[in-house]
Write a protein that holds these residues in place. Structure first.
Motif, PDB file in Angstrom:
ATOM      1  N   SER A   1      20.431  -8.259 -17.459  1.00 13.03           N
ATOM      2  CA  SER A   1      20.790  -7.088 -18.252  1.00 13.03           C
ATOM      3  C   SER A   1      19.557  -6.253 -18.556  1.00 13.03           C
ATOM      4  O   SER A   1      18.492  -6.782 -18.871  1.00 13.03           O
TER       5      SER A   1
ATOM      6  N   TYR B   1      18.446  -3.060 -21.031  1.00 11.12           N
ATOM      7  CA  TYR B   1      18.896  -2.407 -22.266  1.00 11.12           C
ATOM      8  C   TYR B   1      18.239  -1.046 -22.445  1.00 11.12           C
ATOM      9  O   TYR B   1      17.129  -0.809 -21.959  1.00 11.12           O
TER      10      TYR B   1
ATOM     11  N   ARG C   1      17.756   2.620 -25.140  1.00  4.70           N
ATOM     12  CA  ARG C   1      17.842   3.250 -26.454  1.00  4.70           C
ATOM     13  C   ARG C   1      19.098   4.122 -26.485  1.00  4.70           C
ATOM     14  O   ARG C   1      19.612   4.510 -25.437  1.00  4.70           O
TER      15      ARG C   1
ATOM     16  N   GLN D   1      11.392  -3.113 -19.556  1.00  6.88           N
ATOM     17  CA  GLN D   1      12.631  -3.436 -18.841  1.00  6.88           C
ATOM     18  C   GLN D   1      12.427  -3.361 -17.327  1.00  6.88           C
ATOM     19  O   GLN D   1      12.930  -4.200 -16.579  1.00  6.88           O
TER      20      GLN D   1
ATOM     21  N   ASP E   1      27.437   2.547 -25.858  1.00 12.82           N
ATOM     22  CA  ASP E   1      28.105   2.293 -27.135  1.00 12.82           C
ATOM     23  C   ASP E   1      29.189   3.361 -27.315  1.00 12.82           C
ATOM     24  O   ASP E   1      29.498   4.098 -26.372  1.00 12.82           O
TER      25      ASP E   1
ATOM     26  N   ARG F   1      22.434   5.858 -16.350  1.00 14.07           N
ATOM     27  CA  ARG F   1      21.807   4.546 -16.563  1.00 14.07           C
ATOM     28  C   ARG F   1      21.868   3.691 -15.310  1.00 14.07           C
ATOM     29  O   ARG F   1      20.879   3.068 -14.918  1.00 14.07           O
TER      30      ARG F   1
ATOM     31  N   ARG G   1      23.848  -1.693 -30.086  1.00 13.72           N
ATOM     32  CA  ARG G   1      22.579  -1.887 -29.375  1.00 13.72           C
ATOM     33  C   ARG G   1      22.784  -2.752 -28.132  1.00 13.72           C
ATOM     34  O   ARG G   1      22.261  -2.462 -27.060  1.00 13.72           O
ATOM     35  N   ARG G   2      23.563  -3.788 -28.237  1.00 15.84           N
ATOM     36  CA  ARG G   2      23.779  -4.710 -27.115  1.00 15.84           C
ATOM     37  C   ARG G   2      24.723  -4.134 -26.057  1.00 15.84           C
ATOM     38  O   ARG G   2      24.696  -4.555 -24.898  1.00 15.84           O
ATOM     39  N   ASN G   3      25.557  -3.172 -26.444  1.00 17.20           N
ATOM     40  CA  ASN G   3      26.446  -2.519 -25.482  1.00 17.20           C
ATOM     41  C   ASN G   3      25.729  -1.451 -24.661  1.00 17.20           C
ATOM     42  O   ASN G   3      26.237  -1.047 -23.613  1.00 17.20           O
ATOM     43  N   ARG G   4      24.568  -0.990 -25.095  1.00 15.93           N
ATOM     44  CA  ARG G   4      23.815   0.029 -24.357  1.00 15.93           C
ATOM     45  C   ARG G   4      23.000  -0.663 -23.269  1.00 15.93           C
ATOM     46  O   ARG G   4      21.810  -0.889 -23.405  1.00 15.93           O
ATOM     47  N   ARG G   5      23.664  -0.984 -22.162  1.00 16.48           N
ATOM     48  CA  ARG G   5      23.002  -1.796 -21.145  1.00 16.48           C
ATOM     49  C   ARG G   5      23.605  -1.554 -19.761  1.00 16.48           C
ATOM     50  O   ARG G   5      24.697  -1.021 -19.626  1.00 16.48           O
TER      51      ARG G   5
ATOM     52  N   ASP H   1      24.282  -4.163 -16.547  1.00 16.23           N
ATOM     53  CA  ASP H   1      24.252  -5.534 -16.042  1.00 16.23           C
ATOM     54  C   ASP H   1      24.086  -5.482 -14.531  1.00 16.23           C
ATOM     55  O   ASP H   1      24.894  -4.866 -13.836  1.00 16.23           O
TER      56      ASP H   1
END
Length: 124
Positions: A16, A18, A20, A30, A56, A71, A111-115, A117
């Motif tokens: 993953s 991540y 901002r 990253q 998010d 992204r 914060r964890r959903n802005r990623r 995978d």
């Protein structure tokens, strides 16, 4: 974060990346983490890679769809710059604000959903 799958038909690895809020920029940390992970796979040519992008729930549907695309494109660029991954083995799926794994009603969940995978599937 790297996860290793356990069962048949599951991905071999998930890495993953991540971001901002509102950003599609892969920061230095990253980028380095992703490149080191790719470099650690000695048989990377045996994998198909899927890139799943998430956001998010801040902002509208269209905004998050575009952000999700940006992204995943940024992460794919890092993968291709490694010179170990060919574009033809990468599949992309942009989820935007849909299909969240974490609770978007909390700061930590957003914060964890802005990623993105990066999912490695053994192809042979």
């Amino acid at each position: 974060m790297v996860s290793k799958a356990q069962g048949f038909g599951e991905p071999s690895f998930i890495k993953s990346v991540y971001f901002r809020g509102g950003s599609s920029f892969v920061d230095r940390y990253q980028s380095r983490e992703l490149r080191q992970f790719v470099d650690s796979l000695t048989n990377i040519e045996n994998f198909i890679i899927t890139v799943h992008s998430h956001t998010d729930n801040i902002g509208g549907k269209e905004y998050n769809e575009r952000l999700s695309e940006m992204r995943s494109d940024s992460v794919i660029e890092v993968l291709l710059e490694s010179n170990k991954v060919e574009e033809g083995v990468i599949e992309k799926k942009d989820f935007g604000l849909f299909n969240p794994i974490y609770d978007n009603s909390t700061w930590e969940g957003r914060r964890r959903n802005r990623r993105v995978d990066v999912i490695f599937w053994l192809a042979i």
